[in-house]
Scaffold this active site. Structure first.
Site, PDB file in Angstrom:
ATOM      1  CG  ASP A  51       8.899  -3.702   3.849  1.00  0.00           C
ATOM      2  OD1 ASP A  51       9.570  -4.254   2.969  1.00  0.00           O
ATOM      3  OD2 ASP A  51       7.786  -3.192   3.647  1.00  0.00           O
ATOM      4  CG  ASN A  58      13.105  -5.208   0.956  1.00  0.00           C
ATOM      5  OD1 ASN A  58      12.217  -4.357   1.038  1.00  0.00           O
ATOM      6  ND2 ASN A  58      13.639  -5.545  -0.197  1.00  0.00           N
TER       7      ASN A  58
HETATM    8  O1  MRU Z   1       4.578  -6.610   0.219  1.00  0.00           O
HETATM    9  P1  MRU Z   1       5.025  -5.312  -0.364  1.00  0.00           P
HETATM   10  O2  MRU Z   1       4.848  -5.225  -1.836  1.00  0.00           O
HETATM   11  O3  MRU Z   1       4.436  -4.138   0.373  1.00  0.00           O
HETATM   12  O4  MRU Z   1       6.602  -5.274  -0.085  1.00  0.00           O
HETATM   13  C1  MRU Z   1       7.307  -4.119  -0.415  1.00  0.00           C
HETATM   14  C2  MRU Z   1       8.767  -4.218  -0.208  1.00  0.00           C
HETATM   15  O5  MRU Z   1       9.270  -5.172   0.343  1.00  0.00           O
HETATM   16  C3  MRU Z   1       9.582  -3.018  -0.614  1.00  0.00           C
HETATM   17  O6  MRU Z   1      10.852  -3.414  -1.030  1.00  0.00           O
HETATM   18  C4  MRU Z   1       9.731  -2.097   0.612  1.00  0.00           C
HETATM   19  O7  MRU Z   1       8.494  -1.798   1.155  1.00  0.00           O
HETATM   20  C5  MRU Z   1      10.431  -0.847   0.267  1.00  0.00           C
HETATM   21  S1  MRU Z   1       9.403   0.246  -0.645  1.00  0.00           S
HETATM   22  C6  MRU Z   1      10.203   1.695  -0.902  1.00  0.00           C
END
Ligand code: MRU
Length: 337
Positions: free
Chosen positions: A237, A247
């Site tokens: 993220d 992440n």
């Molecule tokens: O809370 P989320 O579902 O948005 O979390 C997403 C993640 O942690 C993913 O691993 C990250 O955004 C990478 S997406 C290519």
């Protein structure tokens, strides 16, 4: 891909509702930017690159909503709207990155046409979406070269087509490896509390005929100890200047386990996920989610009413646990020795 995660059509934003997968494939249409903010907050659209794209289009929707307004007034309103959208979720850098990119572009407009001004928002949203698609392909190609001809790879959360404008980040590696004729099997962590691994990654990989096995988060260590896992690939993220990675919660534990078992730990992310300002992981704001996602995540109470809950949505994996970063421009070494 057999589905589209996010697209803009006729001045509408269309999102695949990820809260109801894998039971139902539903698309919701948005014409109001506040609806998109809600969709981002409730994870109807989620994943760092995808929320960036949704945010860019949310700005475009907001620019259309103001009718009796001058260009000067609208450009002032849009500054506040931009901040409101940025506040939707704090951790993924792609959201603020996309909003800033669109705002920088429109602020350079020196004409006097409201229509032209509004078109810039849509065009920039389209550009971000298209670029993301290309970056996903490139990450997939680079990452696939790291894998042997046969391998079982563990992934956490969903870093696939459902999280991006293309074929994903971590999951792109599996799609490209398959195209290259490699025999890749995937172990998908369930990813508590919201089950992005079970609900989304398993669904997505099964749509694309990739061999996937579901395990709960607390099974990953034993699977590694038994020699079932050859590599780990996750998305990100936000990656700070020193290489620390935010992440999905649970990623840090997987990285520690991977090191203990001598298994490479790769992070796949496009350039838009690399934060150009923050020095290290301690500076990242980690979103806290509502306790109900932990205590009633399965539609009925799974904990006593009123229990205190700790629910960070993300964690920070220090760069020293990362073997390498798979980016759209190539492979960068991590800090793990
Ligand atoms: O809370 P989320 O579902 O948005 O979390 C997403 C993640 O942690 C993913 O691993 C990250 O955004 C990478 S997406 C290519």
């Amino acid at each position: 891909m057999k589905f589209t995660t996010i697209k803009a059509e006729d001045k509408k934003l269309i999102l695949l509702d990820q809260t109801v997968l894998p039971e139902t494939l539903t698309y919701n249409e948005y014409t109001d930017y506040r609806g998109v903010i809600k969709a981002i907050k409730r994870l109807e659209v989620r994943g760092a690159p995808a929320i960036g794209i949704a945010a860019a289009y949310a700005l475009a929707l907001a620019s259309e909503a103001q009718v009796d307004i001058t260009l000067e007034q609208l450009s002032k309103v849009m500054v506040d709207v931009a901040q409101e959208i940025k506040n939707a979720r704090p951790t993924a850098v792609n959201l603020a990155w996309a909003v800033d990119r669109v705002m920088e572009k429109v602020q350079k407009y020196d004409g006097d046409s409201l229509d032209e001004y509004r078109r810039i928002f849509w065009a920039e949203g389209d550009a971000i979406l298209k670029e993301d698609e290309k970056m996903c392909d490139a990450m997939g190609r680079h990452g696939a070269q790291l894998l042997p001809d046969e391998a079982t790879v563990l992934t956490h959360c969903n870093a696939g087509a459902l999280a991006t404008g293309g074929i994903g980040t971590a999951l792109a590696v599996f799609y490209k490896a398959k195209e290259m004729g490699k025999n890749i099997k995937v172990f998908a962590d369930e990813t508590r509390p919201l089950l992005q691994g079970a609900r989304l990654t398993c669904w997505e990989l099964m749509q694309e005929d990739i061999d996937v096995t579901l395990l709960t988060d607390n099974m990953a260590g034993y699977a590694m100890a038994q020699g079932k896992i050859d590599a780990v690939i996750t998305g990100a993220d936000r990656i700070t200047k020193n290489g620390d990675v935010a992440n999905k919660i649970g990623t840090y534990a997987v990285a520690v386990l991977a090191k203990e078992h001598g298994i490479p730990f790769y992070v796949a992310a496009p350039e838009s996920t690399f934060d150009k300002f923050l020095e290290s992981g301690e500076q990242i704001i980690v979103e806290q989610r509502s306790p109900g996602e932990v205590t009633e995540g399965f539609g009925k109470p799974t904990a006593p009413a009123g229990v205190k809950v700790y629910s960070p949505a993300f964690d920070i994996t220090p760069h020293k646990l990362v073997t390498a970063y798979i980016t759209d421009t190539g492979i960068r070494p991590g800090g793990r020795k």
